[in-house]
Each structure stands twice: as structure tokens, then as C-alpha cells.
Write an enzyme that holds these catalytic residues in place. Structure first.
Site, mmCIF file in Angstrom:
data_model
loop_
_atom_site.group_PDB
_atom_site.id
_atom_site.type_symbol
_atom_site.label_atom_id
_atom_site.label_comp_id
_atom_site.label_asym_id
_atom_site.label_seq_id
_atom_site.Cartn_x
_atom_site.Cartn_y
_atom_site.Cartn_z
ATOM 1 N N CYS A 1 -14.715 6.552 -26.624
ATOM 2 C CA CYS A 1 -16.016 7.132 -26.861
ATOM 3 C C CYS A 1 -16.665 7.609 -25.568
ATOM 4 O O CYS A 1 -17.783 7.222 -25.265
ATOM 5 C CB CYS A 1 -16.852 6.041 -27.512
ATOM 6 S SG CYS A 1 -18.010 6.715 -28.637
ATOM 7 N N GLY B 1 3.434 -3.336 -4.177
ATOM 8 C CA GLY B 1 3.265 -3.505 -5.618
ATOM 9 C C GLY B 1 3.602 -2.207 -6.329
ATOM 10 O O GLY B 1 4.617 -2.060 -7.013
ATOM 11 N N GLU C 1 3.901 -6.587 1.236
ATOM 12 C CA GLU C 1 3.503 -6.865 -0.145
ATOM 13 C C GLU C 1 3.430 -5.598 -1.002
ATOM 14 O O GLU C 1 2.366 -5.227 -1.470
ATOM 15 C CB GLU C 1 2.127 -7.545 -0.148
ATOM 16 C CG GLU C 1 2.065 -8.804 0.671
ATOM 17 C CD GLU C 1 0.646 -9.325 0.877
ATOM 18 O OE1 GLU C 1 0.494 -10.545 1.067
ATOM 19 O OE2 GLU C 1 -0.298 -8.522 0.848
ATOM 20 N N TYR D 1 -0.831 -0.776 -12.096
ATOM 21 C CA TYR D 1 -2.281 -0.669 -12.276
ATOM 22 C C TYR D 1 -2.692 0.086 -13.540
ATOM 23 O O TYR D 1 -3.750 0.704 -13.578
ATOM 24 C CB TYR D 1 -2.935 -0.058 -11.024
ATOM 25 C CG TYR D 1 -2.581 -0.815 -9.766
ATOM 26 C CD1 TYR D 1 -3.019 -2.122 -9.586
ATOM 27 C CD2 TYR D 1 -1.774 -0.252 -8.786
ATOM 28 C CE1 TYR D 1 -2.670 -2.846 -8.454
ATOM 29 C CE2 TYR D 1 -1.416 -0.965 -7.644
ATOM 30 C CZ TYR D 1 -1.871 -2.266 -7.494
ATOM 31 O OH TYR D 1 -1.522 -2.972 -6.374
ATOM 32 N N GLY E 1 0.775 -1.238 0.000
ATOM 33 C CA GLY E 1 0.000 0.000 0.000
ATOM 34 C C GLY E 1 0.803 1.283 0.000
ATOM 35 O O GLY E 1 0.233 2.371 0.097
HETATM 36 C C1 LIG Z 1 -3.578 -8.049 -0.353
HETATM 37 C C2 LIG Z 1 -2.830 -6.998 -1.091
HETATM 38 N N1 LIG Z 1 -1.497 -6.955 -0.958
HETATM 39 C C3 LIG Z 1 -0.762 -6.043 -1.621
HETATM 40 C C4 LIG Z 1 -1.359 -5.109 -2.436
HETATM 41 C C5 LIG Z 1 -0.459 -4.147 -3.142
HETATM 42 O O1 LIG Z 1 -0.766 -2.849 -2.873
HETATM 43 P P1 LIG Z 1 0.183 -1.670 -3.415
HETATM 44 O O2 LIG Z 1 0.332 -1.872 -4.868
HETATM 45 O O3 LIG Z 1 -0.565 -0.461 -3.066
HETATM 46 O O4 LIG Z 1 1.466 -1.802 -2.681
HETATM 47 C C6 LIG Z 1 -2.742 -5.105 -2.581
HETATM 48 C C7 LIG Z 1 -3.419 -4.039 -3.352
HETATM 49 O O5 LIG Z 1 -3.838 -3.038 -2.785
HETATM 50 C C8 LIG Z 1 -3.498 -6.093 -1.902
HETATM 51 O O6 LIG Z 1 -4.812 -6.154 -2.052
HETATM 52 N N1 LIG Z 2 -5.939 -0.578 -8.738
HETATM 53 C C1 LIG Z 2 -5.734 0.320 -7.639
HETATM 54 C C2 LIG Z 2 -5.015 -0.309 -6.523
HETATM 55 C C3 LIG Z 2 -5.664 -1.551 -6.078
HETATM 56 C C4 LIG Z 2 -4.744 -2.334 -5.300
HETATM 57 C C5 LIG Z 2 -5.127 -3.768 -5.235
HETATM 58 N N2 LIG Z 2 -5.668 -4.166 -3.955
HETATM 59 C C6 LIG Z 2 -5.036 1.582 -8.110
HETATM 60 O O1 LIG Z 2 -4.752 1.731 -9.224
HETATM 61 O O2 LIG Z 2 -4.766 2.455 -7.360
#
Ligand SMILES: Cc1ncc(COP(=O)(O)O)c(C=O)c1O
Ligand SMILES: N[C@@H](CCCC[NH3+])C(=O)O
Length: 475
Positions: free
Chosen positions: A403, A330, A328, A433, A286
Site C-alpha cells: 500500500c 556477507g 566478515e 539483505y 563490505g
Molecule cells: C560488523 C559487520 N561486519 C560485516 C558486515 C557484512 O557486510 P557485507 O554484507 O557488506 O559484507 C557488516 C554489515 O555491513 C557489519 O556491520
Molecule cells: N542492509 C544493508 C547492508 C547493511 C549491512 C549491515 N551492517 C544493505 O542491504 O545494503
């Protein structure tokens, strides 16, 4: 060019008057790259053309076409290893720590290989992501599977492959995972995802630990405690620990602190109530990144040090051993590594409701390759990439070819006033994302991902073609 009153800005030379966010200011030089938004190797070469990994965007566009996601491999991998090292060092001598890259941000076989080669773990949340991880040769014991509605076939595949953890998200799933483990004659390591009741400071759609949403088992309502008892009673399941993920694009550690405190409280109660010392705890991801000058992200080292301090302090208070911690991230690994390269097709000056004119700059992609602006009201920034310009800045809106009038990529940006069709624009911070949430809306094929390193570029996800789309139709 000086700053103007927040709310109303005049774009010198073009007579544009537009309502813009208070934080947006005309730059001193419209060719400058805002610090903190771009992958580490991105800069303007002597000819003014944007370069990434030693390759010019003009060459990239000529070879791979536009739109394209252009990924700086060195940037991605150095952010991944920075998280790995920061957590290893912050938790050294206590319980230790593992970093799971959250593949939902962006995953392909090559990226999964980097993750494995660089000693990280991989968080997957669907059969598709799991398939990519296994094909890439990520050791199964280093893979996690998430999801609030994992298909039985996904659970079966994960158990059969011997993945290191399945994060249980509902009571029903306890039975499903246990049954799969029995079928395969295995004991499956699991976590339980706990809803800790934290309101994360982020967009409602990406906030995941308050009570009234679909993820996890409630701590306050007692479901989490019940799930723990049920999992512990299953001989085919091994409970490794508890998990909490409070949301995404978060900039302060307050929410993580409350979450860790509540999760560790529950962790301690497992020892008290069941005599079982769970070996691990997972604090989720997050961590926010900078999309515009208004964002101020935390460094991996600071995040790791602060989380270590919180976890160690809480464990001391609870008089329990510090469990092994996993996180975790991302977005914080993938997001800044990539920009989207678009070509401008049309330009239009449009009268605004309150008077004045807004310049609409249309590019050859849009909400099919970046849904975040429409979905979360996300802010992005961008720059003219194929050349520099000394024309005065014009307040502009970058829109796609779809569109819908909500098909906006960059809501407000100062771009040179002399843009012409054929110019290339680069939008930074699109590594997370964007490709992973891309669609074929309006049957627009999804862009490729081109990885660049040391003067060489190669496709790691190929461009979708019209034939790919046509091939789906059965008639
Ligand atoms: C369970 C879980 N772990 C990790 C993440 C990765 O989050 P971020 O990309 O914000 O670090 C997410 C997405 O929010 C998630 O749902
Ligand atoms: N897709 C979202 C984040 C979701 C993370 C997944 N739990 C974004 O672009 O901000």
C-alpha cells in the site's frame, strides 16, 4: 536495437518514453541474462525457461509457489570457500587469516551448517542469529557476536556458550561483558570495534566508520585507546584484537587501505603503550556485488591479495609482526546465490509527468521481501523467467502489492512488451539483505527460501502463512 541518448529512451513498438538512468540500455535480445548478476547454475534451458541447479522455475513455482527466494547451494558454497581459500593463501606464511560469514546478510540453520562444514567462521549480531548458529552446531569458538546494543541476556548467552569473540562496541559494554564472564567463571575473548574515521564510498545508511554514527569507539577522539586500557585491566577479558568495518557494497580497496592503516597504527600503539602484542585484527566485510550492469565487483582473490599486501606493508613500516587477520563478508557470499521468483498479477500503462507512458508490472511480493529499493534507492534488474519472448522490449517498472507508491522492486528494466498475468519474473542478487530484512507489512506472509542443487529443490526456510501472522494477535 541501438543505444539511445542517455536520459530518454523509446521502447520500440510500445511508444513508451521514459526517463531512465544513463547506464540503462535496451538489450540486443530481451531474453539474454546479463553476465555477472546470476548464480552460477542459472541459464535458459532449451525451452527458454530459466533453470537453476538443474530445476526449471516453472516446476519451482508449481511446487513451492511464488514469491520465493531460490538459492543456488553450489553458488553460495563456492563463494564461501573461494573467500576461505583466497584469504588462507594470501596470508599463508604471514599471520594467517579467517573468514567470518556475516549472517546478517542471510542466515538460517541450513546455511549455518554449510558455513561450519565448509570451514568458515560465523559473525552473528543478535541473540536470534546466535541461536541459529548454536542450533546448527557451529562450534562456539568459531562464532563472533557483534552489535552496538547487545542485550545483557545476549551477552550472557554468548559467554555461557563459550563463543570465540565478542566485539565490544561501547564503554558500558566492557563492564557488561566482564561481569558476564565473571559470573560464568570464564575469561572471554573480545575485540574492540574502532571507528577509524573513513568515509566509505557507499550509501550513507550503510557507511559505518565515519565519526558521527552509532558504531564503534572513536580512534580520533581517544575513546578507542581508553577502551583498550580498560579491557586490558579486566582479568575476565582477553583482548584478541581491534576491529573495523567501514560499510557495505564497496567496490574499491581505498577505504579498506585507510582503515587497515589506522587500525594497525592503533594496534602497534598497544604494544608500545601497554607492552601487549595483540594476536589478531579484524578488517570487517563490505565487498560489493553486481545488481545491474553498472556494478563491477572485485573477485575474492583480488580482495585477499590486495588486503594482504596492504597489511604486510603497514606492519613492516610499523616494525610489528603481522597479526592474524579476519574478514566478515556477507553480501559477497550470499547475494549472487539467489533470485526472487515472482508471478505477475497486473499490468498497467501509466502516463508520466513529462509525457509518455510507463508500464507498471505488479508482482505478488514487493517491499516486504525486498526493502532495499525503497530504503537505499538500490537498483535491481530482472528477466522474464517462465518463457522467452520475441516481442520488442518495453521500458517497465516492477512494483509490489503493498500500500505505498514507493513499493518498487526494479525501478527500470527492459522487459518483453507481451507480458501477461501469470508470467514469472526473476530478480537476481537478492540473496543478501532481502529475506533477512523482510517484514510482514500489510500482513503479507514472508516468502520461503528454496535451495536448489543437482536437480533437486528443498525448502530451507518455509513460507510464512496467514496463520503464522494471525497467531501473533492476542484478543
Ligand atoms: C560488523 C559487520 N561486519 C560485516 C558486515 C557484512 O557486510 P557485507 O554484507 O557488506 O559484507 C557488516 C554489515 O555491513 C557489519 O556491520
Ligand atoms: N542492509 C544493508 C547492508 C547493511 C549491512 C549491515 N551492517 C544493505 O542491504 O545494503
Amino acid at each position: 536495437m541501438g543505444a539511445h541518448e542517455a536520459g530518454e529512451l523509446h521502447s520500440p513498438g510500445y511508444g513508451h518514453v521514459a526517463t531512465v538512468p544513463g547506464w540503462l540500455r535496451p538489450p540486443d535480445d530481451v531474453n539474454d541474462l546479463l553476465p555477472g548478476l546470476w548464480a552460477q547454475t542459472v541459464h535458459r534451458a532449451g525451452d527458454g525457461v530459466l533453470q537453476i541447479g538443474g530445476v526449471s522455475v516453472n516446476d519451482l513455482a508449481a511446487e513451492f509457489g511464488t514469491p520465493a527466494f531460490v538459492l543456488d547451494e553450489a553458488d553460495f558454497r563456492s563463494r564461501a570457500t573461494a573467500f576461505r581459500d583466497a584469504f588462507a593463501s594470501a596470508f599463508a606464511g604471514v599471520g594467517g587469516a579467517d573468514v567470518y560469514y556475516a549472517g546478517k546478510a542471510f542466515l538460517c540453520t541450513e546455511v549455518a551448517r554449510w558455513i561450519a562444514e565448509d570451514g568458515l567462521f560465523l559473525d552473528t549480531c543478535s541473540g536470534g542469529e546466535l541461536a541459529v548458529a548454536l542450533r546448527a552446531g557451529v562450534p562456539p569458538e568459531r562464532i563472533a557476536l557483534h552489535g552496538n546494543n547487545k542485550l545483557e541476556s545476549e551477552i550472557d548467552r554468548a559467554v555461557a556458550a563459550g563463543i570465540g569473540r565478542i566485539v565490544i562496541d561501547s564503554m558500558i559494554e566492557i563492564e557488561r561483558v566482564a561481569a558476564a564472564a565473571e559470573r560464568h567463571g570464564k575469561v572471554q575473548p573480545v575485540f574492540i570495534r574502532v571507528t577509524v574515521g573513513v568515509e566509505a564510498h557507499t550509501h550513507e545508511y550503510v557507511s559505518t566508520a565515519h565519526e558521527d554514527q552509532k558504531f564503534g569507539l572513536s580512534l580520533a577522539g581517544g575513546d578507542a585507546a581508553q577502551a583498550i586500557a580498560q579491557v586490558l585491566a579486566k582479568p575476565s577479558l582477553k583482548l584478541l584484537g581491534l576491529h573495523s568495518h567501514i560499510g557495505s557494497q564497496i567496490f574499491d580497496t581505498q577505504g579498506f587501505e585507510v582503515s587497515a592503516r589506522r587500525l594497525l597504527g592503533l594496534h602497534a600503539s598497544v604494544k608500545r603503550d601497554h607492552g601487549v602484542e595483540l594476536p589478531e585484527i579484524d578488517l570487517g566485510g563490505g565487498y560489493g556485488i553486481a545488481y545491474t550492469s553498472q556494478h563491477d565487483p572485485l573477485e575474492a582473490k583480488l580482495i585477499a591479495d590486495q588486503l594482504a599486501e596492504i597489511v604486510v606493508r603497514e606492519c613492516r613500516g610499523l616494525e610489528i609482526a603481522v597479526p592474524r587477520v579476519s574478514v566478515e563478508p556477507g553480501r559477497a557470499i550470499a547475494g549472487p546465490s539467489t533470485f526472487t521468483l515472482y508471478q505477475i498479477g497486473t499490468l498497467k500503462d501509466v502516463s508520466m509527468d513529462g509525457g509518455g507512458v510507463r508500464r507498471y508490472v505488479s508482482v505478488d511480493g514487493g517491499m516486504s521481501d525486498n526493502i532495499r529499493t525503497a530504503l537505499y534507492d538500490a537498483d535491481y534488474s530482472c528477466t522474464l523467467a517462465s518463457r522467452v519472448s520475441d516481442a520488442p522490449a518495453a521500458l517497465s517498472r516492477v512494483v509490489g502489492k503493498h500500500c505505498e507508491s514507493g513499493d518498487i522492486v526494479v525501478r527500470d528494466e527492459f522487459l518483453p512488451g507481451d507480458l501477461v498475468p501469470g508470467d514469472l519474473l526473476a530478480v537476481p542478487g537478492t540473496g543478501a539483505y532481502c529475506r533477512s530484512m523482510a517484514s510482514q507489512y500489510n500482513h503479507v506472509p514472508r516468502p520461503p527460501v528454496v535451495a536448489v542443487r543437482d536437480g533437486k529443490a528443498r525448502v530451507i526456510v518455509r513460507r510464512e502463512t496467514e496463520d503464522d501472522i494471525l497467531a501473533l494477535d492476542v484478543f
